[in-house]
Design an enzyme around this catalytic site. Sequence first.
Site, mmCIF file in Angstrom:
data_model
loop_
_atom_site.group_PDB
_atom_site.id
_atom_site.type_symbol
_atom_site.label_atom_id
_atom_site.label_comp_id
_atom_site.label_asym_id
_atom_site.label_seq_id
_atom_site.Cartn_x
_atom_site.Cartn_y
_atom_site.Cartn_z
ATOM 1 N N GLU A 173 41.885 42.487 31.489
ATOM 2 C CA GLU A 173 41.653 43.825 32.043
ATOM 3 C C GLU A 173 40.415 43.851 32.939
ATOM 4 O O GLU A 173 39.517 44.680 32.795
ATOM 5 C CB GLU A 173 41.562 44.871 30.923
ATOM 6 C CG GLU A 173 42.878 45.052 30.192
ATOM 7 C CD GLU A 173 42.910 46.254 29.262
ATOM 8 O OE1 GLU A 173 41.903 46.989 29.171
ATOM 9 O OE2 GLU A 173 43.959 46.471 28.625
ATOM 10 N N GLU A 295 50.032 43.041 26.436
ATOM 11 C CA GLU A 295 49.643 44.194 25.620
ATOM 12 C C GLU A 295 50.667 45.295 25.847
ATOM 13 O O GLU A 295 50.808 45.788 26.969
ATOM 14 C CB GLU A 295 48.226 44.694 25.960
ATOM 15 C CG GLU A 295 47.113 43.762 25.522
ATOM 16 C CD GLU A 295 45.729 44.384 25.651
ATOM 17 O OE1 GLU A 295 45.609 45.629 25.538
ATOM 18 O OE2 GLU A 295 44.776 43.610 25.878
#
Length: 493
Positions: A173, A295
């Site tokens: 991220e 995810e």
Amino acid sequence: MDFVTINCNEKGKQISADIYGHFSEHLGRCIYGGLWVGKDSNIPNINGFRKDVVEAFKELAIPNLRWPGGCFADEYHWRDGIGPKETRKRMINTHWGGVVEDNSFGTHEFMELCELLNCKPYICGNVGSGTVQEMSEWVEYMTFGGESPMSKLREENGRKEPWKLPLFGVGNESWGCGGNMRPEYYADLYRRYQTYVRQYGQDKIFKIACGPNASDYNWTEVLMKNAAYCMDGLSLHYYSVEPDWNTRPTAANFDEHGWYNMLAKATHIDELITKHDEIMTKYDPEKRVALVIDEWGTWHKVEDGTNPGFLYQQNCVRDALVAGISLNIFNNHCDRVRIANIAQAVNVLQSPILTEGDKMIKTPTWYVFRMYKNHMDATHLNSFVTTEVIGPEDAKINAITSSASCKDNKFAITLTNADKDSKRTVKIDLNGLKGKIKSATATILTGEKMNSMNTFENPDEVIEKEVAVKVISDSVLEIDLLAMSVCQIEVEI
């Protein structure tokens, strides 16, 4: 009646077993108390790993496990987690709950856990706060079999032989908690860092670049344009979240609109995959680069009385439908989606397993993963669904979803029925089947209520049960899908 047509004449790509991966982060009680209790614990353990949790994951035959994060990965410095436990550095977990991280679970413990589970380690390296040298030396520490400072350090810490490291993520991220970077900047950093993720010996390291957050298509465009040549995978993160999730009391407290809204959110990943795939195909028409959805899952408000930074939530029939719908979508995009990791393994977000002290329960999501096992490494078959569109105006979804595969004259068919009120009769045509159906069996997962769940007091409220399936002809089946259910059918030819 609903109809599913499975095209048996045109076999597709292999459904990678790695689509059924899991994710373990130093977050809340995922590692400590979930996977790891330590060798001196009164809880039955295998060299410090919870015996009941290990056995439950082995039953799922999990293909890979991602670690150490998540947001934690970009503040994790691997040297803090090696050597004698008493000398390991203690730190504050600034992302998740502000608790002390004592680093008693580190590289050696994670690799031993993967060996216990017979799964691939998927390690995420620190780009946000780490150096190129740090990442390079970690890879050398884990995988180099010759003589070097890092291999010598590994041997001093009790491991002479190197490990295999099949999957490695270069940052996490990076558009957010991993550094708040622009895609142009991260693309350059990725190119630099991955250069030093050396492959020692014959075992290839599959390098995964940080990809977009949900619908950030520009991120995918920039990364593919500037770095596709040196990546094997590009990640995608997407959570099914209700707009007002933080005002709801718990994961199991919702109304009819909440039921359909959450399932519509899950279905949306099909559009995201399709659009990101179109961009990736511009630069990678052969689909060499995998889309790695490392995810995914539901994100609800935490359970009352728990640390908000621990992301502990219950898991009910609605979550099972999210899992079934999502896995059907991943299967149907297996030409591009080849790795996925539900978030997370134990006690965090949409966990297959929950623990409390010495107690453990398998959630409805655990049963969905067991029901879908037959798809792993099987050949994908296109399936076409004719069904009703249901739900409120702002959350319309298909009542039925499906995916299908074949392996060794056996067919696996998985279905979901999102209709919260009614069972639906589904006729399944194995179009172009060579031979005829010898036998067909099925199991189904549902609950008495849309928020039925397994608890520590009643751990078997929602479990997989056998259900009848009719063989109508040599190539046609018929089954009654109970309301709000996930179903798997095994067909032998």
